[in-house]
Enzyme design. Structure first.
Site, short mmCIF file in Angstrom:
data_model
loop_
_atom_site.label_atom_id
_atom_site.label_comp_id
_atom_site.label_asym_id
_atom_site.label_seq_id
_atom_site.Cartn_x
_atom_site.Cartn_y
_atom_site.Cartn_z
N ILE A 63 -7.84 -18.30 1.72
CA ILE A 63 -7.76 -17.36 0.30
C ILE A 63 -6.22 -17.44 0.26
O ILE A 63 -5.54 -17.35 -0.80
CB ILE A 63 -8.69 -16.55 0.53
N ASP A 76 -10.88 -11.40 5.54
CA ASP A 76 -9.57 -10.17 6.51
C ASP A 76 -10.53 -9.81 7.68
O ASP A 76 -10.58 -9.28 8.11
CB ASP A 76 -10.21 -8.96 5.09
N ARG A 106 1.26 -12.96 -4.22
CA ARG A 106 -0.57 -12.16 -4.77
C ARG A 106 -0.38 -11.54 -5.92
O ARG A 106 -0.28 -10.37 -6.53
CB ARG A 106 -0.86 -11.24 -3.84
N PRO A 107 -0.11 -12.47 -7.28
CA PRO A 107 -0.42 -12.21 -8.33
C PRO A 107 -1.31 -11.77 -8.85
O PRO A 107 -2.15 -11.97 -8.90
CB PRO A 107 0.51 -13.82 -9.15
N VAL A 108 -1.05 -10.76 -10.90
CA VAL A 108 -2.18 -10.71 -10.90
C VAL A 108 -2.42 -11.17 -12.04
O VAL A 108 -3.10 -10.87 -13.51
CB VAL A 108 -1.79 -9.54 -11.08
N ASP A 109 -2.00 -12.58 -12.51
CA ASP A 109 -2.28 -13.82 -13.27
C ASP A 109 -3.40 -13.15 -14.46
O ASP A 109 -3.98 -13.42 -15.64
CB ASP A 109 -1.47 -14.92 -13.30
N LEU A 110 -4.34 -13.44 -13.26
CA LEU A 110 -6.13 -14.21 -13.59
C LEU A 110 -6.45 -12.12 -14.79
O LEU A 110 -6.97 -12.38 -15.65
CB LEU A 110 -6.37 -13.76 -12.65
N ARG A 129 -1.64 -2.56 -3.48
CA ARG A 129 -1.53 -4.09 -4.87
C ARG A 129 -2.90 -3.11 -5.43
O ARG A 129 -3.00 -3.65 -6.59
CB ARG A 129 -2.13 -5.12 -4.03
N CYS A 188 3.63 -8.77 -1.70
CA CYS A 188 3.22 -8.44 -0.71
C CYS A 188 3.40 -9.28 0.77
O CYS A 188 3.88 -10.39 0.94
CB CYS A 188 1.93 -7.59 -0.59
N ARG A 240 -3.72 2.32 6.87
CA ARG A 240 -4.81 2.50 5.64
C ARG A 240 -6.31 2.11 5.74
O ARG A 240 -6.46 1.96 4.77
CB ARG A 240 -3.89 0.94 4.97
N LYS A 264 -13.66 0.79 2.47
CA LYS A 264 -11.99 1.50 1.86
C LYS A 264 -12.42 0.63 0.10
O LYS A 264 -11.92 0.68 -0.87
CB LYS A 264 -11.24 0.86 2.53
N ASN A 265 -12.28 -0.75 0.78
CA ASN A 265 -12.18 -2.47 -0.50
C ASN A 265 -13.83 -1.86 -1.72
O ASN A 265 -13.15 -2.44 -2.84
CB ASN A 265 -12.50 -3.49 -0.14
C1 UD1 Z 1 -9.38 -8.23 -2.05
C2 UD1 Z 1 -9.75 -7.16 -0.92
C3 UD1 Z 1 -8.74 -7.18 -0.22
C4 UD1 Z 1 -8.63 -9.10 0.54
C5 UD1 Z 1 -9.12 -10.51 -0.94
C6 UD1 Z 1 -9.71 -11.24 -0.56
C7 UD1 Z 1 -9.56 -4.76 -2.40
C8 UD1 Z 1 -8.81 -4.30 -2.43
N1 UD1 Z 1 -8.78 -6.23 -1.31
O1 UD1 Z 1 -8.00 -8.36 -2.73
O2 UD1 Z 1 -8.48 -7.04 1.03
O3 UD1 Z 1 -8.14 -10.03 1.40
O4 UD1 Z 1 -10.21 -9.78 -1.72
O5 UD1 Z 1 -11.28 -11.08 -0.46
O6 UD1 Z 1 -10.72 -5.64 -2.01
N2 UD1 Z 1 -5.21 -14.62 -7.13
C9 UD1 Z 1 -4.36 -15.03 -8.14
N3 UD1 Z 1 -4.03 -14.37 -9.11
C10 UD1 Z 1 -4.02 -12.97 -9.80
C11 UD1 Z 1 -5.40 -12.48 -8.50
C12 UD1 Z 1 -5.75 -13.31 -7.03
O7 UD1 Z 1 -3.79 -15.49 -8.10
O8 UD1 Z 1 -4.64 -12.99 -10.61
C13 UD1 Z 1 -5.26 -15.10 -5.64
C14 UD1 Z 1 -4.39 -14.38 -4.85
O9 UD1 Z 1 -3.21 -14.25 -4.34
C15 UD1 Z 1 -5.09 -15.01 -3.59
C16 UD1 Z 1 -6.85 -14.97 -4.07
O10 UD1 Z 1 -5.71 -15.09 -6.00
O11 UD1 Z 1 -4.62 -15.56 -3.45
C17 UD1 Z 1 -7.26 -13.88 -3.84
O12 UD1 Z 1 -7.03 -12.69 -4.17
P1 UD1 Z 1 -8.57 -11.49 -5.06
O13 UD1 Z 1 -9.24 -12.26 -4.70
O14 UD1 Z 1 -7.67 -11.39 -6.44
O15 UD1 Z 1 -7.32 -10.73 -4.09
P2 UD1 Z 1 -7.58 -8.79 -4.15
O16 UD1 Z 1 -8.75 -8.68 -4.89
O17 UD1 Z 1 -5.88 -9.01 -3.98
#
Ligand code: UD1
Length: 435
Positions: free
Chosen positions: A344, A322, A133-137, A104, A128, A414, A22-23
């Site tokens: 994480i 996961d 889980r922000p998207v700032d990066l 997300r 969530c 899901r 899925k991922n």
């Molecule tokens: C992906 C996986 C999810 C898995 C996670 C970590 C998919 C669809 N989902 O989620 O199943 O649990 O990797 O292996 O592939 N973060 C920030 N800012 C950002 C992005 C991330 O602070 O812009 C933080 C997140 O809140 C979290 C950490 O970074 O604490 C890791 O998140 P990330 O690796 O980005 O997870 P996802 O890609 O959302």
């Protein structure tokens, strides 16, 4: 709302075919936005998240055709799906809240839309269950590539005058999603991008393989430094999605927790480095051959017993977050104590109170959970809270004495294809009850 009823206690015995990831599938689907030609993805699982991504892409103007695969020798339980996606013309560059809030990973359309159209308006995914889980990066990296980004009304509004440009981007910490979004965006940027401190997950390698088949120039996927030389356009390709390593690990734990003997096909332990060592310490034998991955668990009360082992979640190649909840379920019936530390996500222990309802002895101290093994779990009604937490309750239910009912099973749909059928085929008593 559907519930799952499990009568626990039977050791699982048999064979389970593992589905496509899925991922890996979700970013691969988003990659279809990068070209006007068709992208054909094989071995996709049929799951609610895949349908959510398909709906989102359809509203961007992508035409989609899904076919069940036949004749791949995997039988009904292992049948994958082939999806053909063609983004001939992008009809809308907006990803609306109603579609994004369901999943997300929808944010993965941002990089491709911006790279191809120079404009995108994508709803913020919001909080969530497992943390902020922000998207700032993602946003900061796109800014470094020349995008203008504002947040208004809950939406990310991004534009780029002309084309995104290659840049050197150092991620402050490892993010799977940010690596994927920026990798896709960089394939159509002007010039070279050097991405540093990238995620090394197999799903990233799979995405890079597919993008390369689409004509992208990428080096270093699977390491912490990826170099992308942007192209003016990409073309169509055909790609087979890798096996789902989280589904694999989940069924490894299912066999282990029931003291069963199960062979998992169409997957590989190479996707889960270190898992055999961790489970070996717990007393679970994992072997791999042509036939698949064989898991041999210890029966309750058997000597030597299942032992407690400490685990800390980490980015790949460390222990996956996961699989944290599933490992915790297993440790609930180990001999001795185990410490599980989640590094994480900040709020990923919602399964703890539910496991305790089944008789587990767990105390949480900050990011660590101390699990003191108990001789047995007993069935009870419990509630699923997120995808991986819910499956940990299924595992605990399979090991528990008596009946366990799990509410809110839409979480399971899901991420787990034909869960009840796969477990029943190995002798579990598990059924879905309508509301
Ligand atoms: C992906 C996986 C999810 C898995 C996670 C970590 C998919 C669809 N989902 O989620 O199943 O649990 O990797 O292996 O592939 N973060 C920030 N800012 C950002 C992005 C991330 O602070 O812009 C933080 C997140 O809140 C979290 C950490 O970074 O604490 C890791 O998140 P990330 O690796 O980005 O997870 P996802 O890609 O959302």
């Amino acid at each position: 709302m559907d519930r799952i009823l499990i009568r626990g206690g039977a050791p699982l015995r048999g064979t389970i075919p593992i589905a496509g990831s899925k991922n890996a599938g979700l970013p691969l689907m988003a990659a279809s936005l990068l070209t006007e030609e068709p992208l054909v993805l094989g071995n996709l699982p049929h799951l609610a998240d895949i349908v959510s991504m398909a709906n989102l892409l359809a509203q961007h103007g992508v035409s989609l055709g899904m076919e069940a695969e036949t004749g791949n020798g995997r039988g009904e339980l292992g049948r994958g799906h082939t999806l053909t996606l063609q983004a001939g013309r992008i009809a809308s560059t907006e990803a609306p809240y109603d579609l994004v809030r369901k999943m997300r990973a929808s944010v993965l359309v941002l990089g491709p839309l911006l790279a191809r159209c120079g404009i995108a308006r994508v709803s913020l995914p919001g909080g969530c269950a497992i943390g902020a889980r922000p998207v700032d990066l993602h946003l900061k990296a796109l800014e470094q590539m020349g995008a203008d980004i504002t947040i208004a009304g809950g939406y990310v509004e991004a534009t780029v005058p002309g084309q995104l440009r290659g840049a050197e981007i150092t991620f402050p910490f490892v993010s799977v999603g940010a690596t994927e979004n920026i990798l896709m965006a960089a394939t159509l940027a002007d010039g070279e991008s050097v991405l540093i401190n990238t995620a090394r997950e197999p799903e990233i390698v799979d995405l890079a393989r597919c993008l390369t088949a689409m004509g992208a120039d990428i080096e270093g996927a699977g390491t912490d430094r990826i170099v992308v030389r942007g192209k003016r356009s990409l073309h169509g390709a055909s790609h087979q999605v890798i096996a789902d390593r989280i589904e694999t690990g989940t069924y490894v734990m299912a066999a282990a927790i029931t003291g069963g003997d199960v062979t998992l096909t169409h997957s590989s332990l190479a996707l889960l480095p270190g898992l055999s060592k961790v489970l070996g310490k717990a007393g679970i034998a994992l072997t791999e051959s042509e036939a698949g991955i064989r898991v041999q668990g210890r029966r309750l009360g058997e000597r030597p017993t299942l032992s407690g082992v400490d685990v800390m979640t980490e980015p790949f190649p460390g222990f996956p977050t996961d699989l944290q909840a599933q490992m915790m379920a297993l440790m609930c019936i180990a001999d001795g104590a185990a410490m599980i530390t989640e590094t994480i996500f900040e709020n990923r222990f919602m399964h703890v109170p539910e496991l305790c309802r089944l008789g587990a002895n767990i105390t949480v101290h900050g990011a660590s959970a101390l699990i003191r093994g108990v001789p047995k779990l007993t069935g009870a009604p419990v509630m699923a809270t997120d995808l991986r937490a819910s499956v940990s309750l299924v595992l605990a239910g399979l090991a528990a004495e008596g009946e366990t009912t799990i509410n809110r099973v839409y979480h399971l749909d899901r991420g787990y294809e034909r869960l009840e059928a796969k477990l029943s085929a190995c002798g579990a008593t598990i059924e879905r009850l309508g509301s």
